[in-house]
Design an enzyme around this catalytic site. Structure first.
Site, PDB file in Angstrom:
ATOM      1  N   ASP A  90       0.821  -1.212   0.000  1.00 47.70           N
ATOM      2  CA  ASP A  90       0.000   0.000   0.000  1.00 47.70           C
ATOM      3  C   ASP A  90       0.858   1.266   0.000  1.00 47.70           C
ATOM      4  OD1 ASP A  90       0.915  -0.586   2.632  1.00 47.70           O
ATOM      5  OD2 ASP A  90      -0.547   0.826   3.434  1.00 47.70           O
ATOM      6  N   GLU A  91       0.243   2.352  -0.411  1.00 47.91           N
ATOM      7  CA  GLU A  91       0.784   3.712  -0.294  1.00 47.91           C
ATOM      8  C   GLU A  91       2.210   3.847  -0.818  1.00 47.91           C
ATOM      9  OE1 GLU A  91      -1.467   5.706   3.411  1.00 47.91           O
ATOM     10  OE2 GLU A  91       0.003   4.189   3.997  1.00 47.91           O
ATOM     11  N   VAL A  92       2.445   3.377  -2.013  1.00 43.26           N
ATOM     12  CA  VAL A  92       3.769   3.499  -2.618  1.00 43.26           C
ATOM     13  C   VAL A  92       3.888   4.865  -3.306  1.00 43.26           C
ATOM     14  CG1 VAL A  92       5.416   2.506  -4.247  1.00 43.26           C
ATOM     15  CG2 VAL A  92       3.875   1.012  -2.954  1.00 43.26           C
TER      16      VAL A  92
END
Length: 485
Positions: A336-338
């Protein structure tokens, strides 16, 4: 029984007592009509009457049924007997009579299990079903597995109560129970906020009291890398908040896993990549992507570098170790949230993307995740990923379990994941850091994760994730699994 007979006569109309006199008699005798109302969670079906039986810690004991596949010497149940004796009789000082296998008994709780799971670990297919019958001087508990017996023991402990004089009682009760949601868990983030092992063990105790069965250990993240790796010791010696006091040694991890097993709790590790890995880079050179500014390295680093073969050699070595340390068949890979800005700034990354024909950075992350999934698949582990991976992943057949955590129409996302034939974990509605009073628990109970339509809903995981603590220092997720027929 006299109390029961009076109640039966009143209800049938065959006897009209003087209620004032009846109340006076009850008060003088110190009698109360108790009903069972403290079970959590509520069993599937149960009946209970006001007929009650006294329990004496000196004449109470646990025993194995003659037909039980597990007998004395079963590590899971023998330990549970000692633990629950103290929970049932918290005021009793001596523990010398916790386990007595003799015939001189006043009240017996007899346990029978169909399978001897005493030396195994709980898994996703473990049955937790149990039946229980409480009558005079005897209670019988039958379960398919020792894990079901543990849930029954917890229920029995909740049925016992004390009167105003400190005497212990239990009511006549019949219960048939099984979890509606076979996957129920709590997640602790021990990277943002290091938790001592003792705090984790207390959490496992609390989980057992509410019959949760999965400890999702978000063990590392950006702020720190407390997991002490044998293969890569620099990860914790350089990436933890403190290399000695704020780490989890191999012995610590084994202790947590063993403690959880005796309570029928699985330990699910999460090693989130390619983002959330700043702490990783401190102990593993060339793992993170160098960021550029104005065509030159800026001295800062971004997500894991997905274009280097050394990255995958490192990940293969780390996950091989993790797979040997954590016995559960599932592992959470994150995803997530790269932040793509660093990848975008790096000329080597852009050259690799051009060579591979990747038109945007979501395809690059999909490439990375697919390689990591292949590594864990080879280790016979089933991967769990955050919903970001599903959203941009074109080859969704390589995925198994998707965790939905973003706000918005989260049930729309659940429907999309299920329609793709995958299992889904719903986390979105249960974050404690959202605006509003966190003590307003009704909003969490009013969420209906099944309120969506669609086909192929073979099996869905319902996950409740709660972000808690001052300054978002840690978070907890409650995970629940339900299947459609």
């Amino acid at each position: 029984m006299a109390d029961m007979e009076v109640m039966n006569m009143v209800s049938s109309g065959s006897y009209r007592p003087n209620f004032n006199l009846l109340l006076l008699i009850l008060l003088q005798l110190g009698l109360k009509l108790y009903t069972v109302g403290g079970m959590w969670p509520l069993p599937q079906t149960f009946t209970s009457s006001t007929e009650r039986y006294p329990l004496n810690p000196q004449t109470f004991y646990f025993g194995y049924g003659g037909q039980s596949a597990a007998q004395q010497g079963c590590s899971v149940l023998d330990a549970a007997f000692k633990r629950y004796f103290s929970l049932i009789f918290p005021d009793y000082i001596s523990a010398s009579v916790v386990l007595r296998f003799n015939e001189d008994k006043l009240f017996t709780l007899e346990i029978t299990v169909d399978h001897n799971d005493c030396d195994s670990y709980p898994n996703e297919d473990s049955s937790e079903k149990y039946n229980m019958n409480v009558s005079a001087r005897h209670a019988s508990l039958h379960a398919e597995t020792v894990w079901g017996a543990l849930r029954g023991l917890e229920t029995f402990s909740q049925l016992v109560y004390q009167d105003d004089f400190g005497a212990y009682f239990i009511n006549r009760t019949e219960i048939e129970d099984f979890p509606r949601f076979p996957f129920r868990g709590i997640l602790l983030d021990t990277s943002r906020h290091y938790l001592p092992v003792q705090a984790i063990l207390k959490t496992l105790d609390a989980m057992a009291y509410s019959k949760f069965n999965v400890f999702h250990w978000h063990i590392v993240d950006d702020p720190s890398f407390p997991y002490q790796s044998r293969t890569f010791p620099d990860l914790s010696s350089k990436g933890a908040f403190h290399p000695m006091t704020h780490v989890y040694t191999q012995s610590d991890v084994r202790r947590v896993i063993s403690y959880a097993r005796l309570r029928g709790i699985r330990v699910l590790p999460e090693f989130d990549t390619p983002g959330h890995t700043k702490s990783w880079g401190k102990g593993q050179p060339d793992l993170l992507t160098p960021c550029y500014k104005g065509g030159i390295p800026s001295g800062t680093f971004g997500p894991v570098n997905p274009v280097l073969p050394s990255t995958y050699r490192f990940m293969a070595g780390l996950f091989k170790e993790v797979s040997s340390v954590f016995p559960d068949s599932y592992i959470h890979l994150g995803g997530d949230e790269v932040d793509f800005s660093c990848w975008r700034s790096n000329p080597d990354i852009r050259a690799f993307m051009k060579k591979m024909g990747f038109g945007d950075f979501t395809k690059l992350e999909a490439f990375y995740i697919e390689n990591i999934v292949n590594i864990t698949n080879a280790l016979k582990k089933t991967s769990i990923v955050w919903q970001d991976v599903f959203d941009y992943h074109e080859r969704r057949s390589s995925l198994s379990v998707v965790e939905v955590w973003r706000e918005g129409c989260y049930l729309c996302e659940v429907r999309r994941v299920v329609k793709a034939g995958l299992k889904v974990i719903l986390a979105s509605p249960w974050y404690l850091d959202k605006p509003g009073p966190t003590h307003n628990w009704s909003r969490y109970y009013n969420v209906w994760p099944l309120a969506f339509t669609g086909q192929n809903r073979t099996c869905v995981l319902w996950l409740v994730e709660v972000l808690t603590g001052v300054l978002l220092v840690s978070y907890i997720e409650l995970q629940i699994k339900f299947c459609f027929t």
